[in-house]
Design an enzyme around this catalytic site. Structure first.
Site, PDB file in Angstrom:
ATOM      1  CG  ASP A  91      25.582  31.231  17.823  1.00 30.37           C
ATOM      2  OD1 ASP A  91      25.624  32.383  17.329  1.00 30.37           O
ATOM      3  OD2 ASP A  91      26.428  30.369  17.569  1.00 30.37           O
ATOM      4  CG  ASP A 314      21.267  24.228  16.377  1.00 30.84           C
ATOM      5  OD1 ASP A 314      21.079  24.106  17.600  1.00 30.84           O
ATOM      6  OD2 ASP A 314      22.395  24.386  15.886  1.00 30.84           O
ATOM      7  CB  CYS A 352      13.014  11.003  -0.097  1.00 36.92           C
ATOM      8  SG  CYS A 352      13.274  12.773   0.074  1.00 36.92           S
ATOM      9  CB  CYS A 354      13.254  15.946  -1.515  1.00 41.75           C
ATOM     10  SG  CYS A 354      14.732  15.232  -2.253  1.00 41.75           S
ATOM     11  CB  CYS A 357      14.195  11.525  -3.969  1.00 40.95           C
ATOM     12  SG  CYS A 357      15.540  11.478  -2.760  1.00 40.95           S
ATOM     13  CG  HIS A 383      18.095  13.672   0.057  1.00 41.05           C
ATOM     14  ND1 HIS A 383      16.864  13.050  -0.051  1.00 41.05           N
ATOM     15  CD2 HIS A 383      18.778  12.999   1.022  1.00 41.05           C
ATOM     16  CE1 HIS A 383      16.828  12.039   0.807  1.00 41.05           C
ATOM     17  NE2 HIS A 383      17.967  11.979   1.465  1.00 41.05           N
TER      18      HIS A 383
HETATM   19 ZN   LIG Z   1      15.135  13.205  -1.257  1.00 36.07          ZN
END
Ligand SMILES: [Zn+2]
Length: 417
Positions: A91, A314, A352, A354, A357, A383
C-alpha cells in the site's frame, strides 16, 4: 509488460482470470493475506506457499519506520529480504498514516505525521511514497491517496477526492521517472548472503514452478526479467457519495493506470452502504483492468464482492481474528476460547482440509488458546487463512462452472445453533 491481466470466464458480473506479475502468475479473484511488517503474523513463508497464497501484502508505513526502506532495498527488496518468490503488493502508506496518526497534518504537498514507535516526525508525499514503494520492490504498488474519514460532508469529501486525484497524477509522474530503480532490476542485494540463499531456494522453486504451471496450479513463480518493472495502481475515493465516486473513477482513469482500487471503505460505515458503493463504483471501472477492493472483509463478504466483479481483496481479519481465538468455519464462526469446546474431540471444521483440522481437536485448540501457548496463534492462523484461500478457490471454481457462488452466504446467514 509489467502486468498482464486476462479475463478467462465470466458468470454474471463475476470474472475469473489471470494476473501475471513479474514474480508470479495469480489466479483471480484472489484473496491477499496481509504481511504488515514483511511477515504474515505467525506464519512462515513455506507454510504460506503450502496454503496456496499467491500474493501477499506489505504495509509501506510500517516498513518505512522499521526496518527502513534502505535496509529492505539493500537486501534485494521485500522478495529478497523475506525470502518470498511469489507476488507482493504494497500500500502507499496513506491509509495507515490516516488511521494510526492523530497528529497528522495534511497540505497540498503531503502529510506530516508522527511515528507510533517513538514519536519522531516524518513526511509522506506522493513522490516519497513512490520512492519508498520502489525501494521495497513489490510487484504492485499503490498511488498515494487521502482516505476520507466517515462520516464527512459533501464539501469535505469533494476536496479530499480532488486532492487524491492530484496526488495520483504526481504519483504516476514520479513512478514513471523512477520505475527502473526497483531493486530486482538494479540488482541491489545480489551479493548478500541472505539473498544468495534466496537465489538457491528460488531456483528450486522455479524448477517446481514449471510443474505447478503444467498442473494448472496458481501462485507459481515466473522468472524475473530485467526489463520488468512494478505496476502502479490508481485508487478511487469519494467517500459514501456515489456521484463523487463516479467522478473520482473518471479522473483516475483519465490519468491512466494498469489497475484500479476502490479505497476509503470499511471505515465505520454500515455494511449495506459498503456494498452499495462498491457496486456503483465498479460500474465506472474499465472491464479489462484488474479491480482491487482494499481492506475487506468477512468470508461471506469476499464471496459477495467477487460476485460483483472484484478481482483482488485483502484483509487483516483472518489473521487478526485468529490471534484472538475467533475462527471462521464452513458452519459459521467459532470462538475457540469457550468452555463448551474444552472436551470436544471433533476437528474445528469437519469440512476443512487444512493441516490443523486434519490433525487436532477443538479441545486441544481450546487448551492452547486458554494456556496462551504460541502454537495457538500459529494453528489458528493457518486454519483461518486456509479457510479464506479455500473460499476464493471455490469462488473461482464456481465462476468457471458458470454458477452463482452463494454457498457461504447461505451457511453464514443461518442462525447459530
Ligand atoms: Zn482448517
Amino acid at each position: 509488460m509489467p502486468l498482464d491481466f486476462r479475463i478467462e470466464t465470466t458468470s454474471g458480473k463475476a470474472r475469473a482470470g489471470r494476473l501475471i506479475t513479474p514474480h508470479a502468475e495469480i489466479e483471480t479473484p484472489v484473496f491477499m493475506p496481509v504481511g504488515t511488517l514483511a511477515s504474515v503474523k505467525a506464519i512462515p513463508q513455506d507454510t504460506l506457499e503450502e496454503l496456496g497464497a499467491q500474493i501477499i501484502l506489505g504495509n509501506t508505513y510500517h516498513l518505512y519506520l522499521r526496518p527502513g526502506v534502505e535496509t529492505v532495498r539493500r537486501m534485494g527488496g521485500l522478495h529478497g529480504f523475506m525470502s518470498w518468490r511469489r507476488a507482493i503488493l504494497t500500500d502507499s502508506g496513506g491509509f495507515q498514516v490516516f488511521s494510526l496518526n492523530e497528529l497528522r497534518k495534511v497540505n497540498e504537498e503531503g502529510v506530516t505525521f508522527r511515528s507510533h514507535l517513538d514519536g519522531s516526525s516524518h513526511f509522506f508525499s506522493p513522490e516519497s511514497a513512490m520512492e519508498a514503494q520502489i525501494g521495497l520492490g513489490a510487484d504492485i504498488i499503490m498511488a498515494f491517496d487521502e482516505c476520507t474519514e466517515y462520516p464527512a460532508d459533501r464539501e469535505r469529501i469533494r476536496s479530499s477526492m480532488e486532492l487524491t486525484a492530484r496526488w495520483a497524477a504526481r504519483s504516476k509522474k514520479h513512478f514513471e521517472e523512477h520505475k527502473h530503480e526497483v531493486p530486482w532490476v538494479t540488482g541491489a542485494g545480489k551479493n548478500h548472503v541472505g539473498t544468495a540463499a534466496v537465489g538457491c531456494a528460488g531456483e528450486r522453486q522455479l524448477a517446481g514452478a514449471a510443474e505447478l504451471r503444467s498442473a494448472g496450479q496458481p501462485g507459481a513463480a515466473v522468472p524475473t526479467q530485467s526489463e520488468q518493472t512494478q505496476s502502479l495502481f490508481g485508487i478511487v475515493q469519494g467517500g459514501m457519495d456515489r456521484e463523487l465516486r463516479r467522478e473520482s473513477a473518471e479522473r483516475t482513469i483519465e490519468i491512466g493506470f494498469p489497475g484500479y482500487a476502490i479505497g476509503g471503505l470499511s471505515v465505520g460505515e454500515p455494511r449495506e452502504l459498503t456494498r452499495e458503493i462498491v457496486e456503483s463504483t465498479l460500474e465506472h471501472l474499465p472491464a479489462d483492468k484488474p479491480r482491487y477492493l482494499m481492506g475487506v472483509g468477512t468470508p461471506e463478504e469476499i464471496v459477495e464482492y467477487a460476485n460483483l466483479g472484484v478481482d483482488m481483496m485483502d484483509c487483516v481479519l483472518p489473521t487478526r481474528a485468529a490471534r484472538h481465538g475467533l475462527l471462521f468455519t464452513s458452519e459459521g464462526k467459532v470462538s475457540i476460547k469457550q468452555a463448551r469446546y474444552a472436551q470436544d474431540p471433533n476437528p474445528l471444521d469437519p469440512n476443512c482440509g487444512c493441516q490443523v483440522c486434519q490433525r487436532y481437536s477443538r479441545a486441544y485448540l481450546r487448551h492452547l488458546y486458554a494456556s496462551n501457548e504460541v502454537l495457538a496463534q500459529i494453528l489458528n492462523t493457518i486454519h483461518n487463512l486456509s479457510f479464506y484461500l479455500d473460499t476464493m478457490r471455490r469462488v473461482r471454481h464456481s465462476i468457471r462452472l458458470g454458477e452463482e457462488c452463494g454457498f457461504l452466504t447461505s451457511v453464514w446467514s443461518r442462525p447459530k445453533p
